[in-house]
Design a protein around this motif. Structure first.
Motif, mmCIF file in Angstrom:
data_model
loop_
_atom_site.group_PDB
_atom_site.id
_atom_site.type_symbol
_atom_site.label_atom_id
_atom_site.label_comp_id
_atom_site.label_asym_id
_atom_site.label_seq_id
_atom_site.Cartn_x
_atom_site.Cartn_y
_atom_site.Cartn_z
ATOM 1 N N MET A 27 20.785 -8.463 25.858
ATOM 2 C CA MET A 27 20.386 -7.084 25.653
ATOM 3 C C MET A 27 19.187 -7.018 24.716
ATOM 4 S SD MET A 27 24.043 -5.106 25.241
ATOM 5 C CE MET A 27 23.200 -3.529 25.096
ATOM 6 N N TYR A 28 18.514 -5.885 24.749
ATOM 7 C CA TYR A 28 17.371 -5.665 23.883
ATOM 8 C C TYR A 28 17.733 -4.646 22.806
ATOM 9 C CZ TYR A 28 14.642 -8.002 27.489
ATOM 10 O OH TYR A 28 14.150 -8.926 28.377
ATOM 11 N N PRO A 29 17.165 -4.796 21.601
ATOM 12 C CA PRO A 29 17.445 -3.812 20.551
ATOM 13 C C PRO A 29 16.801 -2.473 20.854
ATOM 14 C CG PRO A 29 15.750 -5.351 19.822
ATOM 15 C CD PRO A 29 16.263 -5.867 21.138
ATOM 16 N N ALA A 30 17.297 -1.445 20.193
ATOM 17 C CA ALA A 30 16.670 -0.134 20.287
ATOM 18 C C ALA A 30 15.301 -0.187 19.625
ATOM 19 C CB ALA A 30 17.561 0.907 19.611
ATOM 20 N N ASN A 31 14.442 0.770 19.961
ATOM 21 C CA ASN A 31 13.099 0.799 19.377
ATOM 22 C C ASN A 31 13.171 0.952 17.857
ATOM 23 O OD1 ASN A 31 11.877 0.620 21.886
ATOM 24 N ND2 ASN A 31 11.774 2.838 22.156
ATOM 25 N N GLN A 51 21.343 -0.398 14.628
ATOM 26 C CA GLN A 51 20.153 0.225 15.202
ATOM 27 C C GLN A 51 19.289 0.841 14.102
ATOM 28 O OE1 GLN A 51 20.721 2.592 18.827
ATOM 29 N NE2 GLN A 51 22.811 1.823 18.995
ATOM 30 N N MET A 110 21.397 -6.285 16.293
ATOM 31 C CA MET A 110 20.506 -5.292 16.900
ATOM 32 C C MET A 110 20.459 -5.444 18.415
ATOM 33 S SD MET A 110 17.380 -5.290 14.112
ATOM 34 C CE MET A 110 16.334 -4.227 15.140
ATOM 35 N N LYS A 111 20.464 -6.681 18.894
ATOM 36 C CA LYS A 111 20.432 -6.912 20.341
ATOM 37 C C LYS A 111 21.687 -6.379 21.027
ATOM 38 C CE LYS A 111 17.357 -10.930 20.324
ATOM 39 N NZ LYS A 111 17.232 -12.383 20.615
ATOM 40 N N ARG A 165 23.228 -3.809 19.939
ATOM 41 C CA ARG A 165 23.249 -2.397 19.553
ATOM 42 C C ARG A 165 24.377 -2.080 18.566
ATOM 43 N NH1 ARG A 165 19.788 0.670 23.081
ATOM 44 N NH2 ARG A 165 18.353 -0.876 23.966
#
Length: 264
Positions: free
Chosen positions: A1-5, A46, A40-41, A43
């Motif tokens: 997964m990718y972290p939030a902006n 955040q 963070m990845k 979530r």
């Protein structure tokens, strides 16, 4: 997964970092990143903004001042592993893998206060002092008061852990660990250290919401006892699918016995 902006800033000095933290309470400090980035990845964390302090050279390095070792918070696990510090090099050997050890920092791990991290138990056994700096100045916190709760240390919002002080007069020390096979974090870890004058301090990690002293073991050793069981009450320990609270209590006994035998 990718972290939030998130927004990103890089500090050029400790003073600049403290000013940035004072100006923006939402800033989250990132050092090596091996604790924060995975969260963070997923979530699980955040933060809207990160403040990178990894490059602050004034927070790196190990030096001796009389009977004390002074270790900068941005000193990496790999640097600790190669050092002459008491106990911490042995503990650093257990941390992650070479990639983690070359990027992760001792200060980041200690301030993060992960209940399964290795360093907190070592810090308690050694009686480490933590030097914390904020806009209002510098203060020193003893290891006994550093680890407040799960992922909660004595470092307050707007403050930085700048370095730690370790007694250079430790006579002997040992760390025993039962690790999770995938994450390598401690299911239970026990650290012991004999200080100048013969006093033995001991602590455990991984079994409760924070690293704690093994007071029953320390008092028993003062009374001449050599083998002890029931060092911690399972009622106050963590239990999960990896290990029940009762099993963790048993591991504390076993690992403490192993560590003491190595201490001699």
């Amino acid at each position: 997964m990718y972290p939030a902006n998130f927004d990103y800033q890089k500090a050029e000095s400790v003073e600049q970092a403290l000013q940035a933290l004072a100006a923006n309470p939402d800033l989250k400090i990132i050092a090596g990143g091996h604790s924060l980035l995975p969260a963070m990845k997923l979530r699980l964390a955040q933060p809207p903004a990160l403040l990178d302090i990894f490059g602050l050279q004034e927070l790196r390095g190990i030096r001796r001042e009389g009977d004390t070792f002074v270790v900068g918070a941005m000193t990496t696990h790999a640097e600790v592993l190669r050092s002459d510090l008491p106990l911490f090099p042995e503990v650093a050997h257990w941390v992650g893998d070479p990639m983690v050890r070359n990027r992760g920092t001792i200060g980041g791990s200690l301030a993060h206060a992960d209940p399964s991290a290795d360093y907190p138990a070592a810090a308690l056994a050694l009686g480490v002092e933590f030097v914390i700096r904020g806009m209002g100045g510098e203060r020193t916190v003893h290891a006994d008061d550093m680890f407040v709760g799960m992922f909660e240390s004595a470092v307050k919002p707007g403050e930085l852990l700048t370095h730690i002080r370790i007694p250079a007069t430790i006579q002997a020390s040992a760390y025993e660990k039962f690790r999770h096979p995938a994450s390598h974090y401690a299911v239970v870890g026990v650290a012991v250290a004999r200080h100048a004058g013969g006093e033995i301090r001991a602590a455990f990690t991984g079994a409760a919401e924070r690293a704690q002293r093994l007071s029953k073991l320390e008092e028993g050793l003062k009374g001449g006892q050599s083998a002890m069981t029931g060092l911690v009450d399972a009622g106050g320990l963590l239990g999960d699918r990896f290990a029940s609270a009762e099993y963790r209590a048993h591991l504390v006994d076993v690992l403490a016995d192993r560590a003491l035998k190595r201490l001699g």
